[in-house]
Design an enzyme around this catalytic site. Structure first.
Site, PDB file in Angstrom:
ATOM      1  N   GLY A 194     -15.764 -19.254-107.328  1.00 49.94           N
ATOM      2  CA  GLY A 194     -16.580 -18.699-108.625  1.00 49.94           C
ATOM      3  C   GLY A 194     -17.606 -18.928-109.815  1.00 49.94           C
ATOM      4  O   GLY A 194     -18.040 -18.583-110.464  1.00 49.94           O
ATOM      5  N   SER A 195     -18.805 -20.387-109.501  1.00 54.74           N
ATOM      6  CA  SER A 195     -19.397 -20.706-110.002  1.00 54.74           C
ATOM      7  C   SER A 195     -20.173 -19.599-110.336  1.00 54.74           C
ATOM      8  O   SER A 195     -20.687 -19.177-111.526  1.00 54.74           O
ATOM      9  CB  SER A 195     -19.805 -21.842-109.997  1.00 54.74           C
ATOM     10  OG  SER A 195     -20.370 -22.107-108.913  1.00 54.74           O
ATOM     11  N   ASN A 196     -20.922 -18.792-109.430  1.00 57.58           N
ATOM     12  CA  ASN A 196     -21.868 -17.651-109.258  1.00 57.58           C
ATOM     13  C   ASN A 196     -21.469 -16.323-110.197  1.00 57.58           C
ATOM     14  O   ASN A 196     -21.835 -16.020-110.865  1.00 57.58           O
ATOM     15  CB  ASN A 196     -22.174 -17.481-107.791  1.00 57.58           C
ATOM     16  CG  ASN A 196     -23.410 -18.506-107.401  1.00 57.58           C
ATOM     17  OD1 ASN A 196     -24.620 -18.951-107.864  1.00 57.58           O
ATOM     18  ND2 ASN A 196     -22.953 -19.069-106.690  1.00 57.58           N
ATOM     19  N   ASN A 211     -26.247 -10.624-101.250  1.00 61.08           N
ATOM     20  CA  ASN A 211     -25.522 -11.626-100.899  1.00 61.08           C
ATOM     21  C   ASN A 211     -26.151 -12.839-101.386  1.00 61.08           C
ATOM     22  O   ASN A 211     -27.712 -12.695-102.098  1.00 61.08           O
ATOM     23  CB  ASN A 211     -25.001 -11.671 -99.686  1.00 61.08           C
ATOM     24  CG  ASN A 211     -24.519 -13.133 -99.619  1.00 61.08           C
ATOM     25  OD1 ASN A 211     -23.114 -13.976 -99.819  1.00 61.08           O
ATOM     26  ND2 ASN A 211     -24.935 -14.166 -98.575  1.00 61.08           N
ATOM     27  N   HIS A 233     -26.827 -16.837-101.040  1.00 62.45           N
ATOM     28  CA  HIS A 233     -27.062 -18.208 -99.959  1.00 62.45           C
ATOM     29  C   HIS A 233     -27.511 -19.147-100.282  1.00 62.45           C
ATOM     30  O   HIS A 233     -28.896 -19.186-100.723  1.00 62.45           O
ATOM     31  CB  HIS A 233     -27.503 -17.868 -98.635  1.00 62.45           C
ATOM     32  CG  HIS A 233     -27.397 -18.080 -97.262  1.00 62.45           C
ATOM     33  ND1 HIS A 233     -26.128 -18.434 -96.848  1.00 62.45           N
ATOM     34  CD2 HIS A 233     -28.228 -18.854 -96.784  1.00 62.45           C
ATOM     35  CE1 HIS A 233     -26.166 -19.518 -95.468  1.00 62.45           C
ATOM     36  NE2 HIS A 233     -27.736 -19.764 -95.357  1.00 62.45           N
ATOM     37  N   ASP A 288     -26.402 -12.478 -93.140  1.00 67.08           N
ATOM     38  CA  ASP A 288     -27.062 -13.507 -93.421  1.00 67.08           C
ATOM     39  C   ASP A 288     -28.648 -12.584 -93.119  1.00 67.08           C
ATOM     40  O   ASP A 288     -29.765 -13.711 -92.784  1.00 67.08           O
ATOM     41  CB  ASP A 288     -27.068 -15.381 -93.127  1.00 67.08           C
ATOM     42  CG  ASP A 288     -26.057 -15.045 -93.936  1.00 67.08           C
ATOM     43  OD1 ASP A 288     -25.614 -15.054 -94.525  1.00 67.08           O
ATOM     44  OD2 ASP A 288     -25.263 -16.747 -93.331  1.00 67.08           O
ATOM     45  N   GLU A 303     -28.716 -21.192-107.777  1.00 63.41           N
ATOM     46  CA  GLU A 303     -28.271 -20.303-107.735  1.00 63.41           C
ATOM     47  C   GLU A 303     -27.816 -19.460-108.437  1.00 63.41           C
ATOM     48  O   GLU A 303     -28.229 -18.349-108.630  1.00 63.41           O
ATOM     49  CB  GLU A 303     -27.234 -20.572-106.657  1.00 63.41           C
ATOM     50  CG  GLU A 303     -27.047 -21.142-105.145  1.00 63.41           C
ATOM     51  CD  GLU A 303     -26.056 -21.637-104.842  1.00 63.41           C
ATOM     52  OE1 GLU A 303     -25.100 -20.335-104.969  1.00 63.41           O
ATOM     53  OE2 GLU A 303     -25.642 -22.045-103.537  1.00 63.41           O
TER      54      GLU A 303
HETATM   55  C1  GRF Z   1     -22.678 -20.397-103.601  1.00 65.39           C
HETATM   56  O1  GRF Z   1     -23.217 -22.155-102.937  1.00 65.39           O
HETATM   57  C2  GRF Z   1     -22.976 -20.184-102.398  1.00 65.39           C
HETATM   58  O2  GRF Z   1     -24.791 -19.525-102.434  1.00 65.39           O
HETATM   59  C3  GRF Z   1     -22.389 -19.546-100.861  1.00 65.39           C
HETATM   60  O3  GRF Z   1     -20.995 -20.406-101.483  1.00 65.39           O
HETATM   61  C4  GRF Z   1     -21.459 -21.117-102.724  1.00 65.39           C
HETATM   62  C5  GRF Z   1     -20.359 -20.466-103.332  1.00 65.39           C
HETATM   63  O4  GRF Z   1     -20.478 -21.039-104.565  1.00 65.39           O
HETATM   64  N1  GRF Z   1     -22.393 -18.120-100.450  1.00 65.39           N
HETATM   65  P1  GRF Z   1     -18.901 -20.750-105.862  1.00 65.39           P
HETATM   66  O5  GRF Z   1     -17.742 -20.133-105.595  1.00 65.39           O
HETATM   67  O6  GRF Z   1     -20.399 -19.520-106.572  1.00 65.39           O
HETATM   68  O7  GRF Z   1     -19.206 -21.226-106.894  1.00 65.39           O
END
Ligand code: GRF
Length: 196
Positions: A14-16, A109, A111, A152, A181
């Site tokens: 969940g870093s994003n 999404n 990717h 995708d 990202e």
């Molecule tokens: C990211 O690389 C995203 O692009 C992919 O899964 C990964 C998730 O990373 N779909 P995080 O859980 O957000 O750290």
């Protein structure tokens, strides 16, 4: 015009998701996150949600007879959280068609590659970066795109590139891409919300 709602789907660290939380807290995203949906009860994303006071719901596909029933369970929760925008941030399973149809144009999404290359079934996590390196690409990056019924393959909204460097491993490349990202996803979210 009221406050916009974001619902995030995640399956892992969940870093994003955290980058979105931070952007909301810094007011660079003008919205609130009304909930997190996951397919795994044992992930860091859930801790990130609770630290930020965001409710989370674990919805396991294995508990439903088929993808339609799984989708109906998701739709029930979405009804409650009323998203203007749904963000898949490392959600590792396919979103049921009844959900993508209902939220068409409002579900995105991220990717970790420059789609349309290195996307689709089998291209997830480290495999994406390994394939990029094996193909001898000079650059990679990340893509934010709309989600439709095809894995995708929805329309691309924005991309950010990174170089592939000599000596890169899937891990070093993944790190470089992930850093981008975390910039790109909040930017795109704010841009889309401002147009709603
Ligand atoms: C990211 O690389 C995203 O692009 C992919 O899964 C990964 C998730 O990373 N779909 P995080 O859980 O957000 O750290």
């Amino acid at each position: 015009m009221g406050v916009k709602n974001i619902v995030v789907f995640a399956s892992g660290s969940g870093s994003n998701f955290q980058a979105i939380i931070d952007a909301v807290e810094a007011n660079s995203i003008d919205a609130r996150i009304t909930g997190l949906i996951t397919n795994n009860s044992n992930i860091q994303a859930i801790d990130r949600a609770s630290n930020a006071g965001i409710p989370s719901r674990v919805i396991l596909p294995s508990q439903y007879s088929d993808s339609t029933a799984f989708g109906l369970a998701i739709l029930d929760v979405l009804e409650e959280w009323k998203p203007d925008l749904i963000v898949l941030a490392g959600y590792m399973i396919k979103v049921p068609t009844n959900v993508t149809r209902r939220y068409r144009g409002r579900i995105i999404n991220i990717h970790p590659a420059l789609l349309p290359k290195y996307g689709g079934k089998g291209y997830y996590g480290e495999r994406v970066h390994r394939a990029v390196l094996e193909a001898g690409e000079q650059e990679s990056g990340c893509t934010v795109h709309y989600v439709d019924e095809d894995y995708d393959r929805g329309p691309i909204i924005d991309q950010k590139k990174v170089p592939v460097l000599p000596g890169d491993t899937p891990q070093t490349l993944a790190e470089r891409v992930l850093h981008e990202e975390h910039q790109l996803l909040p930017q795109v979210i704010q841009q889309l919300l401002s147009k709603l």
